[in-house]
Design an enzyme around this catalytic site. Structure first.
Site, PDB file in Angstrom:
ATOM      1  N   ASP A   1       0.880  -1.168   0.000  1.00  0.00           N
ATOM      2  CA  ASP A   1       0.000   0.000   0.000  1.00  0.00           C
ATOM      3  C   ASP A   1       0.916   1.215   0.000  1.00  0.00           C
ATOM      4  OD1 ASP A   1      -2.766  -1.172   0.466  1.00  0.00           O
ATOM      5  OD2 ASP A   1      -1.661  -2.060   2.132  1.00  0.00           O
TER       6      ASP A   1
ATOM      7  N   ASP B   1     -14.222  -4.305  -1.444  1.00  0.00           N
ATOM      8  CA  ASP B   1     -14.062  -4.184   0.005  1.00  0.00           C
ATOM      9  C   ASP B   1     -15.377  -4.552   0.663  1.00  0.00           C
ATOM     10  OD1 ASP B   1     -11.456  -3.319  -0.348  1.00  0.00           O
ATOM     11  OD2 ASP B   1     -12.022  -1.208  -0.441  1.00  0.00           O
TER      12      ASP B   1
END
Lengths: 197, 250
Positions: B11, B130
């Site tokens: 990330d 998600d």
């Protein structure tokens, strides 16, 4: 040594350019038939779909330049869709003729397995192969050749059923997997193709 | 036989790797190029780079990061974060991505998946989803977990595949960064529900967690902290997975 990579116009040739650079080989993207005719080595990459891929080759006149190279046994490497484009036709685009360099047609994986096949698979090679040895290769495909064309040496993998992972004859190499994404094993295969051809 | 993949996730924000809990409390975890090269050397099957930059400047940095990471990798690279149209995807692919991850923009406009699949092929299109919730009912959330959509996860994933997604990157928001293990019910439900490969994400911190996710039906497992913090190398993990009978590349 001059390597021409056929520009598919899809913008995903960066890993191939990097893989060549890592081997100390100068490669350039081209859409010009004369560059394809002049280059020592030609790579037909491919991601995308069979129909648009063939349309692009025909409208640029690259199809004839590639066929001439193959007929003259000059070094030619097809990767993934690039291999499939060398076949006679594909179930992905019924009625669209391929380059016809390989006596094979392109068929889909059956629905019972993960499609697209995305990931690493074991390649088992023919002892007579000059280029492709046994190892693990990275695949990203929903279609594959239905057979190893007569007079060629094949390599195989299994995704529920055995399928053609690569074909070779002299300076002609076709890989259903991505050698440029297959780590050290893939780099060594590219190196052998550059060395032996 | 197709092997199961172990995928370290980077990330990144403004050119650095960060890691948070439930998408918040981001901490610096290193330089993306160094981490990507280290994981590839250790036997990673792929690297995922997610740009969590909040600003346009950050996005510009992200392209430079993709180019730099590409130069050190001879394995696949998936890049996501802020992809809103075909041009965004093309820029990432040109910079060196092999697959592009899309999330919020696809929820807002599912035709984006079709446009990407037609242009680049569906094997290039990873739909990142998600999932919020647990038990057997999950809701799709977007914009780094901040926006609830009211959509059921399985419904959205089936629709996304019909539109052109070639892979699902499935993250449990409730588990992300918690080190509590993957949401196995979620993985099983999605893996049974679609034909495309499913990458499990969110909560993986031990080899037992990874093994459980793969047993539940995941084709690949994604993890970040367990590798960034140096507790495990990818090689350690794959050796133990192989010992547990999972087919992995060695």
């Amino acid at each position: 040594m001059k390597v021409a990579i056929v520009n598919t116009g899809i913008g995903n040739t960066a890993s191939l350019l990097v893989a060549c650079a890592r081997l100390g080989v100068t490669a350039e993207l081209t859409e010009r038939p004369e560059t394809i005719r002049a280059a020592s080595f030609v790579i037909l990459p491919g991601v995308g779909a069979f129909g648009p891929g063939m349309a692009k080759l025909r409208e640029t006149g690259l199809d004839e330049a590639i066929v001439e190279r193959a007929a003259a046994d000059r070094p030619l490497l097809g990767i993934c869709l690039g291999l499939q484009l060398m076949a006679c036709e594909s179930a992905e685009a019924p009625g669209v003729p391929g380059l016809g360099l390989l006596e094979a047609v392109v068929v889909p994986f059956r629905a019972r397995v993960r499609v697209p096949q995305l990931g690493w698979n074991r390649v088992t090679s023919d002892p007579r192969a000059q280029l492709v040895v046994e190892g693990d290769a990275y695949f990203a495909n929903s279609y594959h050749l239905d057979q190893v064309p007569a007079g060629m040496t094949g390599a195989w993998s299994t995704h529920e059923i055995p399928f053609v992972a690569a074909i070779e004859r002299g300076a002609l190499l076709g890989c259903q997997f991505h050698p440029e994404l297959s780590g050290a094993w893939g780099a060594a295969l590219l190196q052998r193709w550059f060395d032996r051809c | 036989m197709l092997m199961r993949r172990v995928i370290p996730c980077l990330d990144t924000r403004d050119g650095r790797v960060v890691k948070g809990v439930r998408f918040r409390e981001l901490r610096d975890a290193g330089a993306p190029v160094e981490l990507a090269a280290r994981y590839a050397d250790q036997g990673a099957d792929e690297v995922v780079l997610l740009d969590v930059s909040a600003t346009p400047e950050g996005r510009g940095n992200a392209l430079a990061t993709v180019r730099a990471v590409r130069r050190v990798l001879s394995i696949p690279l998936t890049v996501g974060g802020g992809v809103r149209n075909v041009d965004d995807a093309e820029r990432l692919l040109s910079a060196g991505a092999d697959k592009v991850g899309v999330n919020s923009a696809a929820v807002e406009r599912p035709e984006l998946l079709t446009e990407l699949a037609e242009r680049f092929g569906r094997q290039c299109v990873t739909l990142a989803v998600d999932a919020l919730g647990g038990g057997s009912d999950w809701e799709v959330v977007t914009r780094s977990g901040t926006t609830r959509t009211g959509r059921r996860v399985l419904d959205w994933i089936r629709a996304g595949c019909a539109h052109g997604a070639g892979e699902i990157l499935l993250t449990s928001i409730d588990r992300d960064g918690t080190r509590a293990g993957y949401d196995l019910e979620l993985i099983a439900a999605v893996a049974d529900g679609v034909a495309v490969p499913v990458v499990a994400s969110g909560g993986g911190a031990t080899v037992a967690h990874l093994t459980a996710a793969l047993s539940a039906g995941a084709d690949a497992v994604l993890a970040a902290s367990m590798f960034h913090e140096g507790e495990f190398t990818v090689a350690d993990v794959k050796r133990e997975l192989a010992h547990a009978g999972v087919a992995v590349r060695r």
